[in-house]
Motif scaffolding. Structure first.
Motif, mmCIF file in Angstrom:
data_model
loop_
_atom_site.group_PDB
_atom_site.id
_atom_site.type_symbol
_atom_site.label_atom_id
_atom_site.label_comp_id
_atom_site.label_asym_id
_atom_site.label_seq_id
_atom_site.Cartn_x
_atom_site.Cartn_y
_atom_site.Cartn_z
ATOM 1 N N CYS A 2 0.826 -1.221 0.183
ATOM 2 C CA CYS A 2 -0.099 0.055 0.106
ATOM 3 C C CYS A 2 0.935 1.225 -0.096
ATOM 4 O O CYS A 2 0.441 2.307 -0.878
ATOM 5 C CB CYS A 2 -0.937 -0.060 1.069
ATOM 6 S SG CYS A 2 -2.247 -1.354 1.274
ATOM 7 N N ALA A 3 2.123 1.228 0.860
ATOM 8 C CA ALA A 3 2.814 2.422 0.940
ATOM 9 C C ALA A 3 3.439 2.571 -0.580
ATOM 10 O O ALA A 3 3.610 3.962 -0.979
ATOM 11 C CB ALA A 3 3.809 2.241 1.902
ATOM 12 N N GLY A 4 3.654 1.748 -1.294
ATOM 13 C CA GLY A 4 4.313 1.764 -2.606
ATOM 14 C C GLY A 4 3.501 2.211 -3.642
ATOM 15 O O GLY A 4 3.793 3.134 -4.302
ATOM 16 N N SER A 5 2.238 1.799 -3.478
ATOM 17 C CA SER A 5 1.064 2.205 -4.465
ATOM 18 C C SER A 5 0.801 3.809 -4.227
ATOM 19 O O SER A 5 0.721 4.389 -5.210
ATOM 20 C CB SER A 5 -0.147 1.567 -4.202
ATOM 21 O OG SER A 5 -1.275 1.899 -5.031
ATOM 22 N N LEU A 6 0.770 4.031 -2.944
ATOM 23 C CA LEU A 6 0.349 5.572 -2.472
ATOM 24 C C LEU A 6 1.592 6.524 -3.131
ATOM 25 O O LEU A 6 1.250 7.504 -3.340
ATOM 26 C CB LEU A 6 0.044 5.552 -1.134
ATOM 27 C CG LEU A 6 -0.389 7.142 -0.725
ATOM 28 C CD1 LEU A 6 -1.643 7.487 -1.376
ATOM 29 C CD2 LEU A 6 -0.457 7.049 0.930
#
Length: 364
Positions: free
Chosen positions: A223-227
């Motif tokens: 999720c952190a990478g996507s955001l």
């Protein structure tokens, strides 16, 4: 080597130790340098054997034995940020941590060095009801989907009585299965296959809770990478002379995704910290799994939507985060299923506590 509670209370300090920080920083460099979009595309739906060798040679699998589950969660966040296609989570959870906690002295001496250097790769078939039956040490049954099975030398299997068995994949029948995410998965067929018992009563529950916590940490990284990709895109992309990131609707959507990601992260940290501290953590692991499923689903959709038309391109790097986020959601069980199990566990613990209190009052 887990972080310590703050003095004077029960609050937990999740600041990593020096060992955990060093391992996380090393993992970040290796994943960033070697898990590039070009290499991911070249790997297809399989894993990256050269990256796996590099991680093992750097001592990152072995480091989990010292840094604990919280240390592993920190490393898996770094893997998730890049969606690196290696069986890191699976082998650390079902191999290194499971054997360390529940293996005999002989099993630890034989298996742990090989798991640490990557010559033994362990995956797990624990989530969901088991159709595997055991008779005199031989196992029969089918597990339709086992992530990373094509990379594994061993698979940790739970039978219908919730006992754990290590099975050599060479002794079983493994056929490829394609998932939403490229996790080198397979179908495991056991037909009187010999198994090696691992642990006793309570081992299944502990390893399952460990897996839930670890994969929640992986989801936090995804999720952190996507955001991060969405933030970069909306800052660079202009519409009517202004960056997309300047628009309130975009800001609110990104803010919600950030809060969801932090919720996944902190619940995974708490569950991992409690395990490392020797405290009960089953409900905390389920809480982390619920956030990873429900919030993870929202975040990876947001990351893709904030890319606009580019997010619809299946070859765009953000699409990998979308696939991983959806696969992790499915792997750990949908939010409703996890929430039901959490409620049942809380109720059972409440009933047990009431019986203990009643017994104590009777004795008094």
């Amino acid at each position: 080597m887990a972080p310590r509670p703050r003095a004077g209370g029960t609050d937990m300090d999740f600041a990593p130790t020096e060992e955990q920080t060093a391992a996380r920083d090393l993992a970040s460099r290796i994943f960033t340098d070697l898990s590039t979009p070009d290499r991911l595309a070249a790997a297809g739906t399989g894993s990256d054997p050269e990256l796996w060798k590099e991680l093992c040679a750097a001592g990152l699998v072995a480091a989990v034995g010292d840094t604990g589950l919280l240390g592993l969660v920190l490393l898996l966040e770094e893997q998730g940020r890049t969606t690196a296609q290696v069986p890191f989570a699976a082998s650390c959870v079902h191999g290194l941590l499971a054997v360390t906690a529940h293996g005999s002295t002989e099993q630890r001496d034989r298996l742990l060095p090989a798991v640490a250097d990557g010559t033994v790769v362990v995956t797990g078939a624990l989530f969901g009801p088991s159709a595997v039956r055991e008779t005199t040490g031989r196992l029969t049954g089918v597990v339709p989907v086992v992530p990373w099975l094509r990379d594994a030398t061993h698979v940790l299997v739970a039978d219908d009585r919730r006992r754990l068995w290590l099975v050599r994949t060479a002794d079983a029948r493994c056929s490829p299965v394609e998932l939403t995410a490229p996790w080198s998965a397979g179908r495991l067929t056991l037909d009187g296959t010999p198994g090696e018992r691992l642990g006793g009563e309570g081992a299944y529950d502990d390893v399952l809770a460990t897996a839930r916590t670890a994969f929640a940490g992986l989801q936090a990284g995804v999720c952190a990478g996507s955001l991060a990709r969405a933030v970069e895109h909306t800052n660079a992309r202009e519409q009517f002379g202004r960056p997309l990131a300047a628009r309130q609707g975009v800001q609110l959507r990104a803010a919600d995704a950030h809060m969801d990601t932090e919720a996944i992260r902190v619940t995974a940290y708490e569950a991992a910290w409690r395990r490392d501290a020797g405290l009960a953590y089953a409900t905390h692991a389920l809480t982390a799994a619920w956030w990873a499923s429900e919030a993870g689903h929202r975040v990876v959709h947001t990351g893709q939507h904030l890319h606009g038309g580019a997010g619809a391109d299946v070859e765009h790097p953000v699409h990998r985060h979308f696939l991983w986020g959806r696969q992790l959601d499915a792997y750990m069980g949908c939010g409703g299923e996890v929430l039901q199990e959490l409620g049942e566990l809380i109720a059972a613990e409440g009933e047990q506590a009431a019986r203990v209190v009643g017994a104590a009052e009777g004795e008094g």
